[in-house]
Scaffold this motif. Structure first.
Motif, PDB file in Angstrom:
ATOM      1  N   UNK A 196       8.317  -3.152  -3.889  1.00 47.94           N
ATOM      2  CA  UNK A 196       7.317  -3.583  -2.906  1.00 47.94           C
ATOM      3  C   UNK A 196       7.113  -2.502  -1.848  1.00 47.94           C
ATOM      4  N   UNK A 197       8.188  -1.889  -1.410  1.00 47.14           N
ATOM      5  CA  UNK A 197       8.077  -0.841  -0.385  1.00 47.14           C
ATOM      6  C   UNK A 197       7.206   0.316  -0.860  1.00 47.14           C
ATOM      7  N   UNK A 198       7.366   0.709  -2.120  1.00 51.46           N
ATOM      8  CA  UNK A 198       6.560   1.821  -2.636  1.00 51.46           C
ATOM      9  C   UNK A 198       5.093   1.425  -2.781  1.00 51.46           C
ATOM     10  N   UNK A 199       4.837   0.196  -3.191  1.00 46.63           N
ATOM     11  CA  UNK A 199       3.446  -0.252  -3.304  1.00 46.63           C
ATOM     12  C   UNK A 199       2.769  -0.294  -1.943  1.00 46.63           C
ATOM     13  N   UNK A 200       3.504  -0.650  -0.907  1.00 50.10           N
ATOM     14  CA  UNK A 200       2.932  -0.750   0.433  1.00 50.10           C
ATOM     15  C   UNK A 200       2.504   0.614   0.998  1.00 50.10           C
ATOM     16  N   UNK A 201       3.036   1.687   0.459  1.00 46.75           N
ATOM     17  CA  UNK A 201       2.732   3.025   0.967  1.00 46.75           C
ATOM     18  C   UNK A 201       1.456   3.613   0.357  1.00 46.75           C
ATOM     19  N   UNK A 202       0.891   2.944  -0.640  1.00 45.46           N
ATOM     20  CA  UNK A 202      -0.290   3.474  -1.320  1.00 45.46           C
ATOM     21  C   UNK A 202      -1.514   3.356  -0.419  1.00 45.46           C
ATOM     22  N   UNK A 203      -2.323   4.387  -0.383  1.00 43.79           N
ATOM     23  CA  UNK A 203      -3.572   4.380   0.383  1.00 43.79           C
ATOM     24  C   UNK A 203      -4.591   3.504  -0.339  1.00 43.79           C
ATOM     25  N   UNK A 204      -4.904   2.346   0.234  1.00 42.49           N
ATOM     26  CA  UNK A 204      -5.770   1.381  -0.446  1.00 42.49           C
ATOM     27  C   UNK A 204      -7.226   1.815  -0.488  1.00 42.49           C
ATOM     28  N   UNK A 205      -7.592   2.876   0.228  1.00 38.36           N
ATOM     29  CA  UNK A 205      -8.946   3.396   0.080  1.00 38.36           C
ATOM     30  C   UNK A 205      -9.101   4.101  -1.263  1.00 38.36           C
TER      31      UNK A 205
END
Length: 532
Positions: A102-111
């Protein structure tokens, strides 16, 4: 890629409802069911994220979570001990890794890329299901009971489904052997079905992508077509189910959604509302309207005649498109009558071949002297892992990636190996769409590291000469090679169709599209309001 609203401007100007719909929706491509080493699988999550960002708009890397009825069937189905062992180890590994996942997914730039958490249930009774969560901070459900009923709770709707989306996958296996169970399937709580992946295509028993996995052959009753004939109403999607950190690995399955915006809420809503299609590889843009209703919808009032409108922009030459009405092909359409006058076309190139087990690392620049690049369609592959117990050779390899230098030039980096046999395609490729001129020339510059030496090559291809596919070898016989596909005009990969069709109560309509490169697309159906 060219936009439908631009290419079919003349037709859409006569239908303001359809024109407005295209103006307010985007065609997005994703893979929401694939694996890496967060449970059983290969490759790191960070590599999976990098790979997804090269060719997807949204994705999920899936953890193997539970197999509620495995122990009940160990003796009955003679499950090998090593299969039991690696599944249990994978489930335990996911519990351990979930927080970091989850921590790694949260760091992804959603743009750039939208990530959804997901986990998977295996089941002999129900078939296997993937559960995708809308919220990025989703926690794994806890089992507080003596018996594990979590999958049943999701299917039956007693589990809170407001922020999750569950769907069965590789449905074509025999019921009782992890294929779909149409008797327990519940479209109200699981509105999508995955029909294409590395396991094969389960659209029908005549699908051209065969079931060749260790889990067995396709069972004809467990296909999408049989589900529709049994009065089930669901949207259809494709995902790779890849087990080596390669979301969207070409050409093993992807999901197309039409969403109002590229964001988490809009994509999730479109998935739930079945505005979806399954593709094997190329992200074809297509929509079918029946009396201005779009795919995934039910038409509220019955009439005996309806208007049908179809718009398609493919990524390769269209072989044919077939309109299916309640399980029967009512029309096959081709590009024979096209007459687009715009100078828009596509050019594709594939890299690889050479001797087996020898790695070639490539740096490639592709440019055009006159004209501009209007679309980049990567056809990147990860190393295919069909059986999770197989070994993956990920060391010393470049994860495929590209960079658009400017409107005329792109650069690519990737690794290839010789194909492991004469029927397995291990090449890397890309397709480019150009606004071109008749005297435009395409340049391919290559720097390759192979057999311990650096090889530099440069090739020039005037578009007017690319009437046939060409091939080049970078270092002599059985060395790595490139395949330069013939240049195709918009007339060969765009298609529209307008007609009136006769209807019956309880009818359903869907579209399937075939490209000549072997890729296929299936659009979710449009249904008449059920009258039983």
């Amino acid at each position: 890629m060219s936009e439908i609203i631009d290419i079919f401007k003349k037709s859409l100007s006569q239908n303001i409802v359809q024109k407005n719909w295209f103006e307010s929706h985007l065609s997005l491509v994703g893979d929401i069911h694939n694996h890496c080493n967060i449970s059983y699988g290969h490759g790191d999550l960070k590599d999976a994220i990098f790979f997804a960002n090269q060719q997807l708009d949204f994705f999920s890397v899936t953890g193997h979570f539970a197999w509620p009825d495995m122990n009940d069937n160990m003796e009955k189905l003679s499950i090998p001990e090593d299969v039991i062992e690696y599944h249990n180890m994978g489930f335990a590994l996911l519990l351990k890794n979930w927080g970091n996942y989850i921590n790694q997914l949260q760091k992804i730039n959603e743009k750039e890329l939208i990530a959804f958490p997901s986990y998977e249930f295996h089941s002999f009774n129900n078939g296997d299901y993937t559960v995708v969560a809308k919220k990025i901070n989703e926690q794994l459900p806890k089992n507080n009971n003596l018996f594990d009923n979590r999958l049943n709770d999701i299917i039956e709707g007693t589990f809170d489904k407001s922020n999750i989306l569950a769907f069965p996958h590789h449905i074509g296996y025999k019921c009782g052997y992890r294929g779909i169970n149409w008797e327990t399937y519940n479209e109200k709580n699981t509105p999508l079905v995955e029909i294409i992946s590395m396991h094969g295509s389960s659209e029908s028993e005549d699908s051209n992508i065969k079931y060749l996995h260790t889990m067995g052959p396709l069972n004809g009753k467990n296909t999408m077509l049989e589900g529709f004939k049994g009065n089930h109403r669901f949207g259809i999607i494709g995902n790779t189910d890849h087990h080596n950190a390669s979301p969207g690995s070409y050409p093993h399955g992807r999901t197309i959604v039409w969403a109002k915006e590229k964001n988490r809420d809009c994509i999730f809503d479109s998935l739930k509302n079945r505005i979806t299609a399954a593709v094997s590889g190329d992200p074809i843009k297509a929509m079918m309207f029946v009396d201005n209703y779009v795919i995934g919808q039910e038409i509220p009032e019955f009439t005996e005649k309806r208007n049908l409108d179809i718009y398609i922009i493919a990524c390769d030459t269209i072989d044919k498109a077939q309109i299916i009405q309640s399980g029967k092909i009512i029309k096959t359409i081709t590009t024979d009558d096209n007459n687009f006058l715009k100078q828009i076309g596509r050019f594709a190139v594939n890299f690889g071949w050479g001797e087996k087990n020898k790695i070639c690392n490539w740096t490639v620049n592709i440019s055009i002297d006159k004209g501009t690049i209007s679309n980049i369609t990567p056809r990147f592959k990860g190393e295919d892992i069909v059986d999770p117990l197989d070994d993956a050779n990920n060391s010393n390899k470049i994860i495929p990636n590209y960079n658009k230098i400017d409107s005329k030039k792109i650069s690519l980096n990737f690794s290839t190996e010789g194909n492991i046999n004469s029927t397995t395609n291990s090449t890397q490729g890309i397709s480019l769409e150009y606004n071109y001129f008749e005297d435009s020339t395409i340049k391919i510059e290559i720097e390759a590291l192979y057999n311990g030496k650096v090889i530099n090559k440069e090739y020039l291809y005037p578009i007017r000469d690319l009437k046939y596919t060409k091939s080049e070898y970078i270092d002599g016989f059985v060395s790595p090679a490139i395949e330069i596909k013939k240049f195709i005009n918009l007339n060969e990969y765009a298609l529209e169709y307008h007609s009136e069709i006769k209807c019956k109560k309880n009818d359903w309509y869907y579209l399937r599209i075939f490209e000549k490169n072997g890729d296929v697309m299936y659009l979710s159906p449009i249904w008449e309001k059920p009258i039983y």
